[in-house]
Design a protein around this motif. Structure first.
Motif, PDB file in Angstrom:
ATOM      1  N   PHE A 186      -5.908   0.601   0.829  1.00  0.00           N
ATOM      2  CA  PHE A 186      -5.269   1.301  -0.289  1.00  0.00           C
ATOM      3  C   PHE A 186      -4.176   2.242   0.195  1.00  0.00           C
ATOM      4  CE2 PHE A 186      -5.036   5.140  -2.920  1.00  0.00           C
ATOM      5  CZ  PHE A 186      -4.600   4.588  -4.114  1.00  0.00           C
ATOM      6  N   TRP A 187      -4.477   3.059   1.205  1.00  0.00           N
ATOM      7  CA  TRP A 187      -3.485   4.025   1.658  1.00  0.00           C
ATOM      8  C   TRP A 187      -2.370   3.381   2.455  1.00  0.00           C
ATOM      9  CZ3 TRP A 187      -2.835   8.262  -0.700  1.00  0.00           C
ATOM     10  CH2 TRP A 187      -3.903   8.934  -1.283  1.00  0.00           C
ATOM     11  N   ILE A 188      -2.656   2.292   3.144  1.00  0.00           N
ATOM     12  CA  ILE A 188      -1.591   1.581   3.842  1.00  0.00           C
ATOM     13  C   ILE A 188      -0.620   0.969   2.842  1.00  0.00           C
ATOM     14  CG2 ILE A 188      -1.101  -0.440   5.279  1.00  0.00           C
ATOM     15  CD1 ILE A 188      -3.676   0.203   6.814  1.00  0.00           C
ATOM     16  N   ALA A 189      -1.150   0.338   1.795  1.00  0.00           N
ATOM     17  CA  ALA A 189      -0.280  -0.230   0.756  1.00  0.00           C
ATOM     18  C   ALA A 189       0.550   0.864   0.080  1.00  0.00           C
ATOM     19  CB  ALA A 189      -1.116  -0.986  -0.274  1.00  0.00           C
ATOM     20  N   THR A 195      -1.788  -7.072  -1.332  1.00  0.00           N
ATOM     21  CA  THR A 195      -2.951  -6.523  -0.633  1.00  0.00           C
ATOM     22  C   THR A 195      -4.264  -6.886  -1.314  1.00  0.00           C
ATOM     23  OG1 THR A 195      -1.636  -4.677   0.192  1.00  0.00           O
ATOM     24  CG2 THR A 195      -4.029  -4.408   0.210  1.00  0.00           C
ATOM     25  N   PHE A 196      -4.261  -6.963  -2.644  1.00  0.00           N
ATOM     26  CA  PHE A 196      -5.525  -7.142  -3.357  1.00  0.00           C
ATOM     27  C   PHE A 196      -5.635  -8.495  -4.068  1.00  0.00           C
ATOM     28  CE2 PHE A 196      -4.866  -2.520  -3.125  1.00  0.00           C
ATOM     29  CZ  PHE A 196      -6.039  -2.154  -2.486  1.00  0.00           C
ATOM     30  N   ILE A 197      -4.546  -9.009  -4.607  1.00  0.00           N
ATOM     31  CA  ILE A 197      -4.643 -10.261  -5.360  1.00  0.00           C
ATOM     32  C   ILE A 197      -4.736 -11.468  -4.429  1.00  0.00           C
ATOM     33  CG2 ILE A 197      -3.456 -11.771  -6.992  1.00  0.00           C
ATOM     34  CD1 ILE A 197      -2.333  -9.332  -8.356  1.00  0.00           C
ATOM     35  N   VAL A 198      -3.892 -11.517  -3.398  1.00  0.00           N
ATOM     36  CA  VAL A 198      -3.893 -12.670  -2.486  1.00  0.00           C
ATOM     37  C   VAL A 198      -5.246 -12.861  -1.805  1.00  0.00           C
ATOM     38  CG1 VAL A 198      -2.844 -13.632  -0.402  1.00  0.00           C
ATOM     39  CG2 VAL A 198      -1.396 -12.606  -2.160  1.00  0.00           C
ATOM     40  N   PRO A 199      -5.864 -11.819  -1.231  1.00  0.00           N
ATOM     41  CA  PRO A 199      -7.183 -12.055  -0.616  1.00  0.00           C
ATOM     42  C   PRO A 199      -8.263 -12.443  -1.624  1.00  0.00           C
ATOM     43  CG  PRO A 199      -6.609  -9.719  -0.585  1.00  0.00           C
ATOM     44  CD  PRO A 199      -5.381 -10.456  -0.963  1.00  0.00           C
ATOM     45  N   ILE A 200      -8.152 -11.954  -2.861  1.00  0.00           N
ATOM     46  CA  ILE A 200      -9.128 -12.368  -3.885  1.00  0.00           C
ATOM     47  C   ILE A 200      -8.984 -13.856  -4.180  1.00  0.00           C
ATOM     48  CG2 ILE A 200      -9.749 -12.117  -6.324  1.00  0.00           C
ATOM     49  CD1 ILE A 200      -9.136  -9.158  -6.080  1.00  0.00           C
ATOM     50  N   VAL A 201      -7.735 -14.314  -4.273  1.00  0.00           N
ATOM     51  CA  VAL A 201      -7.501 -15.747  -4.507  1.00  0.00           C
ATOM     52  C   VAL A 201      -8.020 -16.568  -3.329  1.00  0.00           C
ATOM     53  CG1 VAL A 201      -5.716 -17.508  -4.794  1.00  0.00           C
ATOM     54  CG2 VAL A 201      -5.543 -15.342  -6.039  1.00  0.00           C
ATOM     55  N   VAL A 240      -9.992  -8.510   1.950  1.00  0.00           N
ATOM     56  CA  VAL A 240      -9.127  -7.417   1.500  1.00  0.00           C
ATOM     57  C   VAL A 240      -8.823  -6.473   2.661  1.00  0.00           C
ATOM     58  CG1 VAL A 240      -8.948  -5.449  -0.061  1.00  0.00           C
ATOM     59  CG2 VAL A 240      -9.971  -7.577  -0.863  1.00  0.00           C
ATOM     60  N   THR A 241      -9.814  -6.201   3.493  1.00  0.00           N
ATOM     61  CA  THR A 241      -9.603  -5.326   4.644  1.00  0.00           C
ATOM     62  C   THR A 241      -8.567  -5.894   5.593  1.00  0.00           C
ATOM     63  OG1 THR A 241     -11.872  -4.489   4.500  1.00  0.00           O
ATOM     64  CG2 THR A 241     -10.736  -4.206   6.594  1.00  0.00           C
ATOM     65  N   LEU A 242      -8.658  -7.177   5.888  1.00  0.00           N
ATOM     66  CA  LEU A 242      -7.716  -7.811   6.809  1.00  0.00           C
ATOM     67  C   LEU A 242      -6.296  -7.793   6.255  1.00  0.00           C
ATOM     68  CD1 LEU A 242      -9.803 -10.882   8.045  1.00  0.00           C
ATOM     69  CD2 LEU A 242      -9.252  -8.791   9.304  1.00  0.00           C
ATOM     70  N   TYR A 243      -6.133  -8.149   4.998  1.00  0.00           N
ATOM     71  CA  TYR A 243      -4.798  -8.154   4.402  1.00  0.00           C
ATOM     72  C   TYR A 243      -4.238  -6.731   4.299  1.00  0.00           C
ATOM     73  CZ  TYR A 243      -4.223 -13.062   3.216  1.00  0.00           C
ATOM     74  OH  TYR A 243      -4.019 -14.424   3.287  1.00  0.00           O
ATOM     75  N   GLY A 244      -5.111  -5.773   4.033  1.00  0.00           N
ATOM     76  CA  GLY A 244      -4.642  -4.395   3.940  1.00  0.00           C
ATOM     77  C   GLY A 244      -4.110  -3.872   5.258  1.00  0.00           C
ATOM     78  N   TYR A 245      -4.855  -4.076   6.330  1.00  0.00           N
ATOM     79  CA  TYR A 245      -4.411  -3.583   7.635  1.00  0.00           C
ATOM     80  C   TYR A 245      -3.259  -4.408   8.195  1.00  0.00           C
ATOM     81  CZ  TYR A 245      -8.202  -0.232   7.919  1.00  0.00           C
ATOM     82  OH  TYR A 245      -9.038   0.842   7.674  1.00  0.00           O
ATOM     83  N   ALA A 246      -3.131  -5.646   7.784  1.00  0.00           N
ATOM     84  CA  ALA A 246      -1.999  -6.458   8.239  1.00  0.00           C
ATOM     85  C   ALA A 246      -0.664  -5.885   7.768  1.00  0.00           C
ATOM     86  CB  ALA A 246      -2.154  -7.894   7.750  1.00  0.00           C
ATOM     87  N   ASN A 247      -0.674  -5.129   6.663  1.00  0.00           N
ATOM     88  CA  ASN A 247       0.558  -4.553   6.131  1.00  0.00           C
ATOM     89  C   ASN A 247       1.025  -3.328   6.900  1.00  0.00           C
ATOM     90  OD1 ASN A 247       0.814  -6.434   4.018  1.00  0.00           O
ATOM     91  ND2 ASN A 247      -0.560  -5.252   2.703  1.00  0.00           N
TER      92      ASN A 247
END
Length: 288
Positions: free
Chosen positions: A119-122, A166-172, A191-198
């Motif tokens: 969340f904070w990274i995004a 960050t949130f929609i793509v990993p849910i899909v 979600v954690t992986l996609y969030g930190y990847a950003n």
């Protein structure tokens, strides 16, 4: 004729020696048979609340709130607090692993994935993209000798892009994995992986300001921006592939390859969006 003593006329105090005037002070009651019983127990004095199991008709079972095996309700704050149970050192370590993907972050996450970092990274990337794009646009306008007009629509675009990715793509992705009956797919981990990847887009956005454009080096500035976006894509794509591959590989071979290509293409689309939406400037007309 006189009756017995005391049958008529006023009675004297001495005739009724069994009556006591309680209002009189200093009266000696003498020895009586009155006793005062203490109804308090030794453990319950001075109005204390009885201990558990004492003086209660019903003793409830152990509290469900402290039962670790009881599922938490989504209407209680404890349900969401478990997704933010990380220390600052944990978040920083995962950010470092995202920028330098030499190890699998899944091994360090273990059973403690989080939503705090994503969340904070995004949110940080969103603000940095808007700031960097605005500053780069102001530099381009200064060089072109025209007045720069702030575009606050870029802030909404950055929010939609980063929060959506960050949130929609990993849910899909998680939904597709569950459709193919992957036993290792976990939504919170995705979600954690996609969030930190950003994390990588923060330095990419700062480098894309390209102050050398002040000296009218437009071509070099554009090359720097494309190169920074490409490097950011490469680092974050390696991070995602390295950590998602064991999960994707839990499906059939053909399905895992398709999903892997889909992950890379979606991340490539994000890199193009960062470059073209926020850092595509023409020094002649200042279009972006």
């Amino acid at each position: 004729m006189t009756g017995p003593p005391g049958a008529s006329g006023p009675a004297s105090r001495g005739d009724y020696d069994t009556l006591i005037d309680v209002d009189a002070e200093g009266v000696d009651l003498g020895e009586t048979d009155l006793e005062f019983h203490d109804f308090h127990t030794g453990d319950n004095v001075q109005g204390k609340i009885p201990a558990a199991g004492q003086g209660r008709l019903y003793e409830p079972p152990s509290s469900f709130e402290n039962d670790p095996n009881r599922p938490l309700s989504i209407w209680k704050i404890q349900f969401y607090a478990q997704f933010f149970n990380v220390e600052t050192s944990d978040v920083l370590q995962r950010c470092v692993y995202a920028l330098y993907p030499r190890v699998s972050v899944i091994d360090t996450i273990g059973d403690n994935p989080d939503l705090y970092g994503p969340f904070w990274i995004a949110s940080t990337v969103m603000l940095v993209l808007f700031f960097s794009s605005t500053l780069a646009g102001a530099i381009a306008s200064h060089v072109a000798g025209i007045r720069y007009e702030y575009n606050f629509g870029l802030l909404s675009a950055a929010a939609a892009l980063m929060y959506g990715y960050t949130f929609i793509v990993p849910i899909v992705l998680w939904g597709i994995l569950k459709w193919y009956k992957s036993e290792h797919a976990r939504l919170l981990e995705c979600v954690t992986l996609y969030g930190y990847a950003n994390t990588v887009w923060v330095p990419v956005a700062l480098v894309s300001i390209s102050p050398i454009e002040i000296f009218n080096f437009q071509t070099i500035s554009n090359v720097v921006r494309w190169a920074s976006a490409a490097v950011g894509f490469g680092i974050s794509a390696i991070f995602l592939v390295r950590n998602l591959y064991p999960v994707l590989n839990s499906t059939e071979a053909k399905t895992s390859r398709i999903l892997l290509v889909g992950v890379v293409l979606a991340h490539m689309a994000l890199a193009f969006a960062v470059k073209l939406v926020f850092f595509a400037y023409s020094i002649d007309d200042n279009s972006n």
